[in-house]
Design a protein around this motif. Structure first.
Motif, PDB file in Angstrom:
ATOM      1  N   ASP A   1       8.487  18.043  -9.815  1.00 20.41           N
ATOM      2  CA  ASP A   1       7.714  19.216  -9.403  1.00 20.41           C
ATOM      3  C   ASP A   1       8.244  19.784  -8.090  1.00 20.41           C
ATOM      4  N   PHE A   2       8.603  18.887  -7.169  1.00 17.54           N
ATOM      5  CA  PHE A   2       9.173  19.341  -5.891  1.00 17.54           C
ATOM      6  C   PHE A   2      10.484  20.087  -6.125  1.00 17.54           C
ATOM      7  N   ILE A   3      11.359  19.510  -6.953  1.00 15.85           N
ATOM      8  CA  ILE A   3      12.647  20.148  -7.240  1.00 15.85           C
ATOM      9  C   ILE A   3      12.424  21.497  -7.916  1.00 15.85           C
ATOM     10  N   GLY A   4      11.440  21.565  -8.828  1.00 13.01           N
ATOM     11  CA  GLY A   4      11.128  22.823  -9.490  1.00 13.01           C
ATOM     12  C   GLY A   4      10.701  23.897  -8.497  1.00 13.01           C
ATOM     13  N   ARG A   5       9.883  23.514  -7.514  1.00 14.33           N
ATOM     14  CA  ARG A   5       9.448  24.482  -6.503  1.00 14.33           C
ATOM     15  C   ARG A   5      10.632  24.960  -5.661  1.00 14.33           C
ATOM     16  N   GLU A   6      11.538  24.040  -5.344  1.00 10.02           N
ATOM     17  CA  GLU A   6      12.710  24.419  -4.551  1.00 10.02           C
ATOM     18  C   GLU A   6      13.633  25.345  -5.342  1.00 10.02           C
ATOM     19  N   LEU A   7      13.796  25.080  -6.639  1.00 11.96           N
ATOM     20  CA  LEU A   7      14.613  25.959  -7.478  1.00 11.96           C
ATOM     21  C   LEU A   7      13.988  27.346  -7.569  1.00 11.96           C
ATOM     22  N   ALA A   8      12.660  27.381  -7.621  1.00 11.43           N
ATOM     23  CA  ALA A   8      11.968  28.660  -7.696  1.00 11.43           C
ATOM     24  C   ALA A   8      12.166  29.485  -6.423  1.00 11.43           C
ATOM     25  N   LYS A   9      12.458  28.818  -5.323  1.00 11.09           N
ATOM     26  CA  LYS A   9      12.729  29.520  -4.060  1.00 11.09           C
ATOM     27  C   LYS A   9      14.146  30.072  -4.005  1.00 11.09           C
ATOM     28  N   GLY A  10      14.941  29.730  -5.025  1.00 12.33           N
ATOM     29  CA  GLY A  10      16.313  30.221  -5.063  1.00 12.33           C
ATOM     30  C   GLY A  10      17.350  29.228  -4.581  1.00 12.33           C
ATOM     31  N   LYS A  11      16.935  27.994  -4.296  1.00 15.87           N
ATOM     32  CA  LYS A  11      17.884  26.989  -3.845  1.00 15.87           C
ATOM     33  C   LYS A  11      18.728  26.488  -5.008  1.00 15.87           C
ATOM     34  N   GLN A  12      19.961  26.097  -4.696  1.00 10.68           N
ATOM     35  CA  GLN A  12      20.852  25.529  -5.694  1.00 10.68           C
ATOM     36  C   GLN A  12      20.592  24.024  -5.811  1.00 10.68           C
TER      37      GLN A  12
ATOM     38  N   GLN B   1       0.794  -1.213   0.000  1.00 19.11           N
ATOM     39  CA  GLN B   1       0.000   0.000   0.000  1.00 19.11           C
ATOM     40  C   GLN B   1       0.830   1.268   0.000  1.00 19.11           C
ATOM     41  N   ARG B   2       2.150   1.157   0.235  1.00 22.71           N
ATOM     42  CA  ARG B   2       2.988   2.347   0.227  1.00 22.71           C
ATOM     43  C   ARG B   2       3.120   2.868  -1.196  1.00 22.71           C
ATOM     44  N   ASN B   3       2.748   4.101  -1.422  1.00 19.91           N
ATOM     45  CA  ASN B   3       2.841   4.718  -2.746  1.00 19.91           C
ATOM     46  C   ASN B   3       4.076   5.610  -2.790  1.00 19.91           C
ATOM     47  N   ASP B   4       5.096   5.170  -3.509  1.00 17.92           N
ATOM     48  CA  ASP B   4       6.305   5.974  -3.640  1.00 17.92           C
ATOM     49  C   ASP B   4       6.029   7.180  -4.541  1.00 17.92           C
ATOM     50  N   LEU B   5       6.838   8.212  -4.401  1.00 12.03           N
ATOM     51  CA  LEU B   5       6.693   9.389  -5.249  1.00 12.03           C
ATOM     52  C   LEU B   5       7.036   9.040  -6.693  1.00 12.03           C
ATOM     53  N   THR B   6       6.262   9.557  -7.623  1.00 13.67           N
ATOM     54  CA  THR B   6       6.536   9.347  -9.038  1.00 13.67           C
ATOM     55  C   THR B   6       7.646  10.311  -9.478  1.00 13.67           C
ATOM     56  N   PRO B   7       8.317  10.015 -10.601  1.00 14.12           N
ATOM     57  CA  PRO B   7       9.329  10.950 -11.107  1.00 14.12           C
ATOM     58  C   PRO B   7       8.777  12.352 -11.326  1.00 14.12           C
ATOM     59  N   ARG B   8       7.538  12.460 -11.800  1.00 12.49           N
ATOM     60  CA  ARG B   8       6.923  13.776 -12.010  1.00 12.49           C
ATOM     61  C   ARG B   8       6.767  14.516 -10.681  1.00 12.49           C
ATOM     62  N   GLU B   9       6.342  13.813  -9.637  1.00 16.42           N
ATOM     63  CA  GLU B   9       6.176  14.452  -8.332  1.00 16.42           C
ATOM     64  C   GLU B   9       7.520  14.931  -7.793  1.00 16.42           C
ATOM     65  N   ILE B  10       8.563  14.129  -8.010  1.00 15.94           N
ATOM     66  CA  ILE B  10       9.899  14.534  -7.576  1.00 15.94           C
ATOM     67  C   ILE B  10      10.350  15.764  -8.359  1.00 15.94           C
TER      68      ILE B  10
END
Length: 361
Positions: free
Chosen positions: A155-166, A144-153
């Motif tokens: 999108d997360f990285i995109g949001r972090e880059l938008a915050k100015g993170k390297q 039942q554990r649903n791992d994160l999909t590549p798209r979800e990963i």
């Protein structure tokens, strides 16, 4: 919980001894009454996670995941250990008392976190004690554990880059390599035919998608036609063959024949044109002053200090690469790189790039 196990957990602070009851109807006892009302009810189950020593915990020999499970690979456990070393174990594991060894526990679920905690040098781990747990529960928990999909990963990285993170900072937080982050960033802006294949589920392998993107940059038409065939399997092997085919095709591109190889026109008009040309050449040979002009200009001396074609060699993520200067970067501090070992092209943060050499291509 057994006496031995109780001795291993942190002891609660001892409550002050109750004072003798005061006489009369004063308010002296209200504080004691409040304390009694706020005391937790006695229960056989712990109300929250406890820090259990790892040397008291063993894995269930009958757990559904075997030693060959990808989650138990050295690379996977090392990545998890890095995050635990940095942030600790955020989700407690579940254990049950070991009926054959009083004071010891068996893992219900959380074997990876326990192994990685040991790699991280931890001596204890947060855990819940749940004795109502069986082998079927272990299978259900993993199914039942649903791992994160590549798209979800991505999108997360995109949001972090938008915050100015390297990217390097994000990679460290995730416990992943810089190339892992770069590959997922590629998913945020895929060419249409590759995006269609990815979004439809024909291919979810991030490495394969990045290889297709690299091939599409060089041969967009051929790659688009290849992807248009719905029966075509999109896997590492087939994409490797595609890239080899496209590279071989590039090397054998049709080259137009030189002027000397053009067919000879033997018509009378052509022959008279040839004779006229020969006559002009003969006249030219008799005019030394005309031919002398051709040799008046001395050839320029080559500047040995000047590079004709510069190749900027760098290292990124401990891999050899080169800097590509034919594309505008999305922002200051970024540049397009190409790995030397597999030809993958990607945008990189220049703070993560090490300059190696400038050579003449």
């Amino acid at each position: 919980m057994t006496t031995a196990a109780t001795n291993t957990v942190k002891k609660a602070k001892k409550q002050p001894e109750a004072q003798p009851p005061a006489f009369g109807l004063g308010l002296d006892n209200i504080g004691d009454l409040s304390a009694l009302l706020n005391q937790p009810e006695a229960s056989g189950k712990a109300s929250g996670p406890m820090e259990l020593p790892l040397d008291l915990i063993s894995e269930d020999p009958h757990q559904p995941r075997t030693k060959d499970n990808p989650g138990f690979s050295s690379e996977s456990l090392t990545e998890l250990a890095d995050t635990i070393r940095l942030r600790g174990v955020k989700t407690p594991i579940s254990v049950r008392e070991n009926p054959e060894a009083p004071g010891f526990f068996i893992i219900n679920h959380g074997a990876r976190r326990a192994r990685a905690s040991k790699l991280a040098g931890k001596s204890s781990i947060p855990a819940f004690i749940d004795n109502d747990y069986n082998e079927a529960d272990q299978v259900i928990e993993n199914l039942q554990r649903n791992d994160l999909t590549p798209r979800e990963i991505a999108d997360f990285i995109g949001r972090e880059l938008a915050k100015g993170k390297q990217k390097g900072e994000i990679a460290k937080e995730l416990g992943k390599s810089a190339s892992f982050v770069s590959q997922h960033v590629t998913l945020l802006d895929l060419p249409d035919p590759i995006a269609a294949a990815f979004n439809s589920g024909r291919c979810r392998d991030v490495t394969v998608i990045n290889e297709l993107v690299t091939a599409h940059k060089k041969r967009p038409q051929e790659v688009s036609v290849w992807l248009a065939d719905d029966s075509q399997e999109i896997a590492r092997g087939s994409v490797k063959l595609l890239r080899e085919f496209l590279e071989d095709k590039r090397k054998h591109e049709y080259v137009a024949p030189a002027a000397d190889d053009d067919p000879v026109d033997e018509s009378p008009a052509a022959q008279s044109d040839t004779e006229a040309s020969d006559h002009e050449n003969a006249v030219g040979e008799q005019a030394p002053e005309a031919s002398a002009d051709k040799h008046d200009k001395a050839p320029k001396e080559a500047n040995l200090d000047k590079l004709k074609k510069t190749i900027v060699q760098v290292r990124h993520d401990d891999r050899p690469a080169r800097l590509l200067l034919n594309r505008r970067p999305p922002a200051a501090g970024y540049a397009l790189l190409k790995y030397e070992d597999d030809g993958q092209e990607f945008m990189a943060d220049l703070s993560q790039v090490q300059l190696v050499a400038l050579v003449e291509g």
